[in-house]
Write a protein that holds these residues in place. Structure first.
Motif, PDB file in Angstrom:
ATOM      1  N   GLU A 365       0.613  -1.094   0.097  1.00 50.64           N
ATOM      2  CA  GLU A 365      -0.133   0.002   0.055  1.00 50.64           C
ATOM      3  C   GLU A 365       0.873   1.250  -0.066  1.00 50.64           C
ATOM      4  O   GLU A 365       0.599   2.281  -0.984  1.00 50.64           O
ATOM      5  N   ARG A 368       2.413   1.928  -3.627  1.00 53.25           N
ATOM      6  CA  ARG A 368       1.272   2.108  -4.549  1.00 53.25           C
ATOM      7  C   ARG A 368       0.961   3.647  -4.331  1.00 53.25           C
ATOM      8  O   ARG A 368       0.929   4.329  -5.157  1.00 53.25           O
ATOM      9  N   LYS A 369       0.938   4.038  -3.062  1.00 53.63           N
ATOM     10  CA  LYS A 369       0.588   5.381  -2.620  1.00 53.63           C
ATOM     11  C   LYS A 369       1.537   6.362  -3.205  1.00 53.63           C
ATOM     12  O   LYS A 369       1.407   7.561  -3.783  1.00 53.63           O
ATOM     13  N   THR A 370       2.907   6.125  -2.828  1.00 53.33           N
ATOM     14  CA  THR A 370       3.904   6.966  -2.630  1.00 53.33           C
ATOM     15  C   THR A 370       4.571   7.082  -4.345  1.00 53.33           C
ATOM     16  O   THR A 370       4.759   8.135  -4.854  1.00 53.33           O
ATOM     17  N   SER A 372       2.596   6.427  -6.817  1.00 54.10           N
ATOM     18  CA  SER A 372       1.539   7.048  -7.576  1.00 54.10           C
ATOM     19  C   SER A 372       1.493   8.660  -7.590  1.00 54.10           C
ATOM     20  O   SER A 372       1.595   9.412  -8.533  1.00 54.10           O
ATOM     21  N   MET A 422      -2.397   4.599 -10.465  1.00 55.52           N
ATOM     22  CA  MET A 422      -2.404   5.952  -9.971  1.00 55.52           C
ATOM     23  C   MET A 422      -3.804   6.264  -9.765  1.00 55.52           C
ATOM     24  O   MET A 422      -4.149   7.201  -9.046  1.00 55.52           O
ATOM     25  N   ASN A 424      -6.409   4.433  -9.209  1.00 53.99           N
ATOM     26  CA  ASN A 424      -6.928   3.791  -7.924  1.00 53.99           C
ATOM     27  C   ASN A 424      -6.517   4.623  -6.762  1.00 53.99           C
ATOM     28  O   ASN A 424      -7.187   4.614  -5.906  1.00 53.99           O
ATOM     29  N   GLU A 425      -5.524   5.412  -6.952  1.00 55.16           N
ATOM     30  CA  GLU A 425      -4.941   6.196  -5.909  1.00 55.16           C
ATOM     31  C   GLU A 425      -5.597   7.803  -5.771  1.00 55.16           C
ATOM     32  O   GLU A 425      -5.131   8.503  -5.092  1.00 55.16           O
ATOM     33  N   LYS A 427      -4.981   9.651  -8.177  1.00 60.54           N
ATOM     34  CA  LYS A 427      -3.834  10.499  -8.992  1.00 60.54           C
ATOM     35  C   LYS A 427      -3.774  10.330 -10.270  1.00 60.54           C
ATOM     36  O   LYS A 427      -4.151   9.557 -10.754  1.00 60.54           O
TER      37      LYS A 427
END
Length: 801
Positions: A365, A368-370, A372, A422, A424-425, A427
């Motif tokens: 997780e 994926r966040k960082t 993106s 991205m 999905n996050e 972005k």
């Protein structure tokens, strides 16, 4: 084509950490530097005791003098060789400003206040000669504001030259021109920074924090805002953002402690204030825990603690980590993630990214966040901060020590798959990325004919990255691999020159590498013109495969050990006595066997950052890959009439016995690992393989003839053996060395003396090689040597027993 310039004299105004660091790097490259700072307004107690006044030159130059002294003592070292500091002269900004008329380049490195900088430029304009380059090392003040109101000649020759600290080790140099800066000057610095300063030179636009800090600090601040949301600890984040993704061991929070939280916050706050329309503006706002750390003066190493704190407990050092919820320190905990476990068998960092973003735990997780956020942010900065995507990657890689910049990581995951991630996050990439995909172009980079091409958003197609003609990136030559095993590859570099690249763990010299070296020499002698031994890993080679040596010694497989040592010796001698020129290109750690291979080259093209030495003593052995023999040979060759021969051999003995390691390619000349007049040092590691290839080809074209084995090596026999023994006896009696240290030293002395010869005489290389092999094998029967090897393998540190 730009006007030809030479930088022979430079003036650095401002002698603080950055100013003295820039002055040191200029001195490293052979430039004579005048380092200036302000005049003190008060005497120190020491100055008063000496009866000095504020008018004394010693006092007036004190600030620059003290800062230069700090630079000389700095660890890690700022100078390639301490003597290079003699190329720097100190002065002050009241007495010595007229001397800037002698300079080719004047660099301003004073505090980050526009009024102070402008007053300095007033003085510079008063004394500089027309055409002299003037630059600022500012990290935040707009370049155009500093040149406002200046003469046309000043504006034409003015630009930003932003170095990163420590200047010697961080390779980024951002070049920031204004609309008035002469284009020829920009082109000059692109080459000068690369070729002469060893820097990755990147043209940046005159925007807040330029490129490196804009992207790098965004990445750090994004993590600061995510850590609590994801319920991660500082240790866990540092585990996730360190070597596993090709970034420095200091990762995120340890880096913040090293740099200073105040420094990081200063850049972040500057961005928060100066980029109000940035889509990620709020990321640059300092989170509450950072504000509280400021209030508590928890700024990192400079205040004794930041995200980590070192303490002593029961006489032992212990590292504590900060709990961001309570802002209290607790014992550091080991971080473990299932996602990271899945990458343990993946050696190539680039191949890990696809796996990391698929993780089902907090680590997945986090990635994926960082990623993106990073991808979206970087894509939206073109053309705001840079015209081309490769400039962003270059700046972040060279300024922050990342192996892969944002667009290279994006390519590794897959551009289209990363866009799905991205979205999905929450972005979105910049529109030009979708335009690229609509053209059927699915990656930001591609390789053609050994050169790297990037997607140019203005042309809508691939363009060759400029300046590559002097580089060889081995990754771009994979299609030219002509032979390989698990530990090494042989690559055709063109023009009849082949390269052997090690890729064992830490590039250790095991059976596979030795096989590959011999295969490369066979191929080169049969079909090619010359051989380069060089790689582009983190280290050239840390030496022999100690785990294999230990296993054979413990199992008392002495016949196998004998053959392993002899094969290594024979291989080193083949490097020296093959019928084709062999050029070795060491860099980084070049220890033990890696050093011995280097010692046997026809020519060495070393990177400036080469840390080379015969370190076998640290594991209870002596060099036996021809290293001891070679030091005796080189000592013999260096003798001149009037030398006290015993002293010369003693110097060589101590270099090996003390396991001395050169801290740069230049220091390697002083310690005897490189030969003056034959070997060369290149400052930019990216040029190293191409330079080595050029020398190998030149030697072949000049009519290379292999040397004849030596039979004229002078040794001193019993004349020096007793001298060595007295020395080791006194060291043992004084408890400077252990009984086992003395035993190893006596073995080394026996070899270097030429055995039990009654007096001075001349011996062959083969004779000395046999002596060093016998000594090496006998030490492997010693329990204390095996304990030393075992300890080194388990801890990475030498054992004194």
């Amino acid at each position: 084509m730009y006007m030809k310039r030479r930088i022979e004299k430079a003036v650095v105004i401002g002698s603080g950490i950055m100013g003295s660091g820039i002055a040191a790097q200029l001195a490293n490259t052979g430039v004579r530097v005048l380092l200036l700072d302000i005049v003190p307004r008060e005497l120190t107690d020491k100055e008063k005791a000496k009866g000095l006044t504020l008018d004394d030159k010693q006092v007036r130059n004190r600030i620059a003098t003290e800062n230069l002294q700090k630079a000389v003592k700095s660890k890690p070292a700022l100078f390639y060789v301490k003597d290079f500091a003699k190329r720097i002269e100190v002065g002050n900004t009241e007495d010595d400003m007229p001397r800037i008329a002698e300079a080719d380049w004047i660099i301003e490195v004073v505090p980050e206040r526009l009024d102070i900088k402008k007053s300095v430029f007033d003085q510079i304009e008063k004394y500089r000669k027309e055409g002299t380059i003037v630059s600022s090392n500012t990290s935040g003040i707009p370049i155009h504001l500093m040149s406002a109101g200046r003469s046309d000649d000043f504006k034409k020759h003015f630009l930003g030259t932003h170095f990163f600290n420590p200047v010697r080790y961080l390779r980024l140099m951002e070049i920031i021109p204004t609309k008035d800066t002469d284009t020829e000057l920009v082109n000059f610095f692109l080459e000068y920074g690369d070729k002469f300063l060893g820097k990755t030179t990147v043209v940046a636009k005159d925007t807040p924090a330029f490129i490196g800090n804009r992207i790098g600090v965004y990445g750090i601040m994004e993590i600061f805002h995510l850590i609590k949301e994801l319920g991660l600890t500082v240790e866990e984040v540092d585990k996730l953002t360190g070597p596993v993704i090709g970034r420095p061991k200091s990762a995120t929070f340890r880096t913040a402690d090293l740099v200073g939280l105040d420094t990081l916050a200063h850049v972040a706050t500057g961005l928060y204030e100066n980029v109000p329309n940035d889509e990620a503006h709020d990321i640059f706002k300092l989170p509450d825990f950072v504000q509280k750390m400021f209030e508590n003066k928890m700024l990192g190493d400079k205040t004794g603690g930041g995200f980590y704190k070192k303490i002593k407990k029961d006489g032992k050092k212990e590292i504590l980590a900060l709990d961001l919820n309570t802002l209290e320190y607790r014992p550091k905990e080991k971080a473990k993630f299932a996602t990271l476990a899945m990458t343990q068998s993946i050696d190539n960092v680039k191949d890990r990214f696809k796996v990391l973003v698929k993780g089902k735990d907090k680590a997945g997780e986090f990635y994926r966040k960082t990623f993106s956020g990073l991808f979206a942010y970087a894509s939206h900065r073109i053309p705001e901060i840079a015209d081309h995507l490769f400039q962003i990657d270059d700046a972040v890689e060279a300024g922050f020590g990342w192996k892969h910049g944002p667009f290279k990581i994006w390519d590794a995951i897959g551009v289209e798959k990363a866009i799905e991630m991205m979205k999905n996050e929450g972005k979105n990439p910049a529109s030009w990325v979708n335009d690229m995909l609509s053209k059927g172009i699915t990656s930001f980079y591609t390789v053609k004919d050994g050169a790297t091409y990037y997607y140019d958003i203005n042309k809508g197609d691939y363009e060759k990255i400029p300046g590559q003609d002097d580089y060889i990136y081995l990754d771009n030559y994979r299609g030219n691999t002509i032979w390989k095993n698990d530990d090494a590859s042989i690559i055709d570099l063109g023009d009849g020159i082949i390269d052997i690249e090690f890729h064992s763990k830490m590039n250790t010299l095991g059976v596979g590498v030795i096989q590959a070296i011999n295969k490369a020499i066979d191929l080169a002698e049969a079909k090619y013109n010359g051989l380069v031994i060089g790689n582009q890993g983190e280290q050239f080679s840390v030496g022999a495969n100690l785990a294999l040596v230990l296993m054979l010694a413990v199992e008392q497989e002495y016949d196998e050990l004998y053959m392993a040592v002899k094969t290594f010796q024979d291989t080193a001698m083949r490097v020296r006595y093959s019928s084709i020129p062999v050029v070795v290109a060491p860099h980084g750690m070049t220890f033990g066997g890696g050093c011995e291979i280097t010692l046997h080259a026809d020519k060495v093209v070393a990177a400036a950052e080469t840390y080379i030495g015969l370190v076998e003593f640290g594991v209870g052995l002596i060099p036996a890959g021809g290293g001891t023999k070679e030091f005796v040979l080189r000592t013999s060759d260096s003798l001149v009439k009037g030398d006290v021969e015993i002293n010369r051999y003693m110097e060589s003995f101590l270099t090996i016995a003390m396991a001395k390691v050169a801290t740069s390619g230049y220091e390697a000349f002083d310690l005897g690992f490189l030969k003056k007049g034959r070997d060369v040092v290149v400052l930019n590691k990216d040029r190293q393989i191409a330079t080595a290839k050029r020398y190998a080809l030149q030697m072949a074209n000049d009519g290379y003839v292999k040397p004849i084995k030596r039979n004229d090596i002078k040794v001193l026999g019993q004349d020096i053996l007793g001298y060595f023994s007295v020395g080791t006896d006194s060291m043992k009696a004084g408890r400077y060395i252990s009984e086992h240290d003395q035993k190893i030293a006596d073995k080394l002395a026996y070899v270097m003396a030429g055995g039990d010869l009654s007096g001075a005489g001349y011996v062959t290389e083969d004779y000395l090689i046999e002596l060093e092999r016998e000594a090496f094998l006998s030490l492997l029967t010693e329990r204390k040597t095996l304990e030393r090897i075992d300890h080194m393998l388990k801890t990475g540190k030498p054992l004194r027993n």
